[in-house]
Motif scaffolding. Structure first.
Motif, PDB file in Angstrom:
ATOM      1  N   GLU A 173      56.719  24.411  69.372  1.00  0.00           N
ATOM      2  CA  GLU A 173      57.101  25.098  68.141  1.00  0.00           C
ATOM      3  C   GLU A 173      58.602  24.883  67.934  1.00  0.00           C
ATOM      4  OE1 GLU A 173      57.377  29.666  66.480  1.00  0.00           O
ATOM      5  OE2 GLU A 173      56.227  29.276  68.290  1.00  0.00           O
ATOM      6  N   GLU A 174      58.963  24.151  66.869  1.00  0.00           N
ATOM      7  CA  GLU A 174      60.365  23.735  66.685  1.00  0.00           C
ATOM      8  C   GLU A 174      61.306  24.908  66.409  1.00  0.00           C
ATOM      9  OE1 GLU A 174      61.191  20.189  64.175  1.00  0.00           O
ATOM     10  OE2 GLU A 174      62.762  21.452  63.334  1.00  0.00           O
ATOM     11  N   ILE A 175      62.420  24.906  67.104  1.00  0.00           N
ATOM     12  CA  ILE A 175      63.462  25.909  66.852  1.00  0.00           C
ATOM     13  C   ILE A 175      64.568  25.263  66.029  1.00  0.00           C
ATOM     14  CG2 ILE A 175      65.177  27.445  67.908  1.00  0.00           C
ATOM     15  CD1 ILE A 175      63.322  27.601  70.362  1.00  0.00           C
ATOM     16  N   ILE A 176      65.048  24.150  66.507  1.00  0.00           N
ATOM     17  CA  ILE A 176      66.078  23.418  65.770  1.00  0.00           C
ATOM     18  C   ILE A 176      65.956  21.926  66.127  1.00  0.00           C
ATOM     19  CG2 ILE A 176      67.934  23.637  67.472  1.00  0.00           C
ATOM     20  CD1 ILE A 176      69.842  24.230  65.216  1.00  0.00           C
ATOM     21  N   SER A 177      66.244  21.086  65.171  1.00  0.00           N
ATOM     22  CA  SER A 177      66.144  19.644  65.410  1.00  0.00           C
ATOM     23  C   SER A 177      67.053  18.925  64.420  1.00  0.00           C
ATOM     24  CB  SER A 177      64.687  19.210  65.225  1.00  0.00           C
ATOM     25  OG  SER A 177      64.586  17.825  65.289  1.00  0.00           O
ATOM     26  N   PHE A 178      67.861  18.048  64.912  1.00  0.00           N
ATOM     27  CA  PHE A 178      68.686  17.231  64.011  1.00  0.00           C
ATOM     28  C   PHE A 178      69.077  15.930  64.702  1.00  0.00           C
ATOM     29  CE2 PHE A 178      71.546  20.188  66.171  1.00  0.00           C
ATOM     30  CZ  PHE A 178      72.528  19.366  66.668  1.00  0.00           C
ATOM     31  N   GLU A 179      69.538  14.993  63.921  1.00  0.00           N
ATOM     32  CA  GLU A 179      69.975  13.726  64.503  1.00  0.00           C
ATOM     33  C   GLU A 179      71.154  13.162  63.735  1.00  0.00           C
ATOM     34  OE1 GLU A 179      66.327  11.352  64.398  1.00  0.00           O
ATOM     35  OE2 GLU A 179      67.206  10.157  62.781  1.00  0.00           O
ATOM     36  N   LYS A 180      71.849  12.241  64.374  1.00  0.00           N
ATOM     37  CA  LYS A 180      72.962  11.544  63.716  1.00  0.00           C
ATOM     38  C   LYS A 180      72.838  10.056  63.999  1.00  0.00           C
ATOM     39  CE  LYS A 180      77.906  11.494  63.000  1.00  0.00           C
ATOM     40  NZ  LYS A 180      79.212  11.881  63.432  1.00  0.00           N
ATOM     41  N   GLY A 181      73.153   9.252  63.024  1.00  0.00           N
ATOM     42  CA  GLY A 181      73.034   7.804  63.201  1.00  0.00           C
ATOM     43  C   GLY A 181      71.623   7.341  62.894  1.00  0.00           C
ATOM     44  N   VAL A 182      71.402   6.050  63.037  1.00  0.00           N
ATOM     45  CA  VAL A 182      70.092   5.473  62.732  1.00  0.00           C
ATOM     46  C   VAL A 182      69.425   5.006  64.025  1.00  0.00           C
ATOM     47  CG1 VAL A 182      68.864   3.805  61.296  1.00  0.00           C
ATOM     48  CG2 VAL A 182      71.076   4.685  60.544  1.00  0.00           C
ATOM     49  N   PHE A 183      68.248   5.543  64.266  1.00  0.00           N
ATOM     50  CA  PHE A 183      67.495   5.180  65.465  1.00  0.00           C
ATOM     51  C   PHE A 183      66.709   3.889  65.237  1.00  0.00           C
ATOM     52  CE2 PHE A 183      66.865   7.395  69.432  1.00  0.00           C
ATOM     53  CZ  PHE A 183      67.705   8.484  69.310  1.00  0.00           C
ATOM     54  N   SER A 184      67.407   2.775  65.154  1.00  0.00           N
ATOM     55  CA  SER A 184      66.698   1.493  65.032  1.00  0.00           C
ATOM     56  C   SER A 184      67.496   0.430  65.767  1.00  0.00           C
ATOM     57  CB  SER A 184      66.561   1.103  63.559  1.00  0.00           C
ATOM     58  OG  SER A 184      67.832   0.879  63.014  1.00  0.00           O
ATOM     59  N   ASN A 185      66.797  -0.614  66.191  1.00  0.00           N
ATOM     60  CA  ASN A 185      67.389  -1.709  66.967  1.00  0.00           C
ATOM     61  C   ASN A 185      68.162  -1.201  68.192  1.00  0.00           C
ATOM     62  OD1 ASN A 185      66.432  -3.505  65.026  1.00  0.00           O
ATOM     63  ND2 ASN A 185      68.305  -3.333  63.823  1.00  0.00           N
ATOM     64  N   CYS A 186      67.610  -0.192  68.871  1.00  0.00           N
ATOM     65  CA  CYS A 186      68.260   0.319  70.084  1.00  0.00           C
ATOM     66  C   CYS A 186      67.890  -0.624  71.231  1.00  0.00           C
ATOM     67  CB  CYS A 186      67.761   1.707  70.452  1.00  0.00           C
ATOM     68  SG  CYS A 186      67.714   2.865  69.096  1.00  0.00           S
ATOM     69  N   THR A 187      68.870  -1.017  72.032  1.00  0.00           N
ATOM     70  CA  THR A 187      68.526  -1.829  73.202  1.00  0.00           C
ATOM     71  C   THR A 187      67.851  -0.956  74.250  1.00  0.00           C
ATOM     72  OG1 THR A 187      70.780  -1.488  73.961  1.00  0.00           O
ATOM     73  CG2 THR A 187      70.289  -3.622  72.975  1.00  0.00           C
ATOM     74  N   SER A 188      68.282   0.287  74.307  1.00  0.00           N
ATOM     75  CA  SER A 188      67.596   1.242  75.175  1.00  0.00           C
ATOM     76  C   SER A 188      67.813   2.647  74.635  1.00  0.00           C
ATOM     77  CB  SER A 188      68.103   1.139  76.609  1.00  0.00           C
ATOM     78  OG  SER A 188      69.428   1.600  76.685  1.00  0.00           O
ATOM     79  N   VAL A 189      66.894   3.510  74.974  1.00  0.00           N
ATOM     80  CA  VAL A 189      67.026   4.917  74.582  1.00  0.00           C
ATOM     81  C   VAL A 189      67.102   5.730  75.867  1.00  0.00           C
ATOM     82  CG1 VAL A 189      65.923   6.860  73.424  1.00  0.00           C
ATOM     83  CG2 VAL A 189      65.784   4.600  72.415  1.00  0.00           C
ATOM     84  N   VAL A 190      68.217   6.438  76.041  1.00  0.00           N
ATOM     85  CA  VAL A 190      68.360   7.274  77.235  1.00  0.00           C
ATOM     86  C   VAL A 190      68.289   8.737  76.803  1.00  0.00           C
ATOM     87  CG1 VAL A 190      69.676   5.629  78.626  1.00  0.00           C
ATOM     88  CG2 VAL A 190      70.888   7.173  77.118  1.00  0.00           C
ATOM     89  N   GLY A 191      67.800   9.538  77.695  1.00  0.00           N
ATOM     90  CA  GLY A 191      67.628  10.935  77.305  1.00  0.00           C
ATOM     91  C   GLY A 191      67.698  11.890  78.463  1.00  0.00           C
ATOM     92  N   GLY A 192      67.710  13.141  78.104  1.00  0.00           N
ATOM     93  CA  GLY A 192      67.718  14.186  79.115  1.00  0.00           C
ATOM     94  C   GLY A 192      67.082  15.426  78.535  1.00  0.00           C
ATOM     95  N   SER A 193      66.616  16.282  79.397  1.00  0.00           N
ATOM     96  CA  SER A 193      66.031  17.527  78.907  1.00  0.00           C
ATOM     97  C   SER A 193      66.479  18.677  79.796  1.00  0.00           C
ATOM     98  CB  SER A 193      64.511  17.416  78.880  1.00  0.00           C
ATOM     99  OG  SER A 193      64.034  17.186  80.173  1.00  0.00           O
ATOM    100  N   HIS A 194      66.433  19.864  79.229  1.00  0.00           N
ATOM    101  CA  HIS A 194      66.846  21.040  79.995  1.00  0.00           C
ATOM    102  C   HIS A 194      66.006  22.235  79.553  1.00  0.00           C
ATOM    103  CE1 HIS A 194      69.390  23.817  82.125  1.00  0.00           C
ATOM    104  NE2 HIS A 194      69.564  24.515  81.029  1.00  0.00           N
TER     105      HIS A 194
END
Lengths: 185, 173
Positions: free
Chosen positions: A143-164
């Motif tokens: 159930e979404e509380i907040i979500s946003f992004e910046k920049g364009v998610f395309s042609n990424c050589t890799s996507v790194v992430g983390g969660s908490h």
């Protein structure tokens, strides 16, 4: 006559051998093309957990905002504001003492931290980021509380992430999960 | 005559076998190069993650850690008292150690305000120590930096984001 026959037979055999070789080359080429089209046709961008992104996410949870709900100077940390924002969305209206909505203060502070820390720009190492915070329990998965992004998610050589994860505490049985993905160029 | 024909056929066959073998070897090499293209990149990433983890351990060490039970958190008040303590240059395995606050992110090095007892906490850069080695590689990790602040006669914890930057001397190979 016999010599001629022998010559024709030799020629036939050589032709057979060449045909066989061509057949093998064709077969291997077809297998190669199929293999390449599978591997390169839909290139899966590698998605990995990054210590750097996880540390950024964890540290930002402790960031003290300028929003006090009960009294000054009991300013809330980002992780508290996430819980307050969830309560706010559950029709339990929550506001800072200066009448600002907790969710808008949360978004403003998170954007400020992530923009300054990740330095998102075309041509830089970090091309884009996506932050997703949601509440999860047995009845309400994601159930979404907040979500946003910046920049364009395309042609990424890799996507790194983390969660908490943030335990939602006494008010709910589920858990609040924060996820940050960064598109590397 | 027959002997010569036989030799020719054997020669032909051997050329054919060599050609086929070479062809398969080339195809195999091509496939392997595609499959294992990412291995070097992955190894570098794992090595970097390990180094970053060592920085997290450093942040959680008693010299830096916050008094509240927060992991990956540096106590700013401890940090300011660590400045100019030369004994720490041999204590940690880094050639330089510094902390840059969120206010200093994106600024040029010359623009950063170095922290001293006099200007703390209105500063950007805590220089714990710098051995001034020539060939140095810096690694950085995000940490929370907290300090005690007061308002209306109440004392509270004020936390920000910072970058813990550690330099390691590179051996010239």
């Amino acid at each position: 006559m016999v010599k001629k026959m022998e010559k024709i037979e030799m020629k036939n055999k050589a032709q057979h051998e060449i045909a066989g070789f061509v057949l093998i080359v064709l077969l291997v080429s077809i297998i190669g093309v199929v293999f390449l089209s599978i591997t390169l046709g839909n290139p899966e961008v590698s998605r990995q957990t990054s210590v750097e992104v996880s540390n950024l996410l964890l540290s930002s949870m402790y960031y003290t905002t300028d929003c006090a709900i009960n009294y000054v100077p009991q300013y809330r940390e980002i992780q508290d504001l996430i819980k307050e924002c969830y309560k706010d969305q559950s029709r339990n209206l929550r506001k800072c003492l200066d009448e600002r909505g907790v969710c808008s203060v949360l978004e403003e502070n998170l954007k400020n931290i992530l923009d300054k820390s990740l330095n998102i720009e075309e041509g830089r190492v970090n091309k884009a980021y996506n932050l997703n915070i949601y509440y999860s329990d047995d009845e309400n998965p994601n159930e979404e509380i907040i979500s946003f992004e910046k920049g364009v998610f395309s042609n990424c050589t890799s996507v790194v992430g983390g969660s908490h994860p943030i335990p939602s505490g006494s008010f709910e049985s589920g858990e609040i999960e924060t996820e940050l993905l960064v598109c590397k160029s | 005559m027959k002997n010569k024909k036989g030799q020719l056929r054997i020669q032909e066959m051997s050329f054919m076998l060599v050609a086929v073998a070479l062809f398969f070897i080339l195809v195999g090499l091509f496939v392997l190069s595609i499959v294992y293209a990412g291995i070097n990149e992955e190894a570098t990433r794992i090595a970097e993650d390990r180094t970053l983890s060592s920085l997290t351990n450093l942040a959680d060490s008693p010299e830096f850690s916050c008094t509240t039970s927060k992991s990956n958190c540096i106590d700013g008040d401890k940090l300011i008292s660590l400045l100019d303590k030369t004994a720490y240059q041999t204590f940690w395995p880094y050639s330089s150690l510094e902390v840059i606050k969120l206010s200093g992110f994106g600024k040029d090095r010359s623009e950063l305000v170095e922290c001293t007892i006099a200007n703390y906490p209105d500063c950007d850069l805590f220089k714990v120590y710098d051995k001034n080695v020539e060939n140095e590689r810096a690694i950085s990790s995000f940490v929370a930096i907290c300090r005690k602040d007061s308002q209306n006669e109440y004392i509270y914890d004020k936390c920000e984001i910072a970058k813990l930057v550690a330099g390691t001397k590179l051996d010239r190979g």
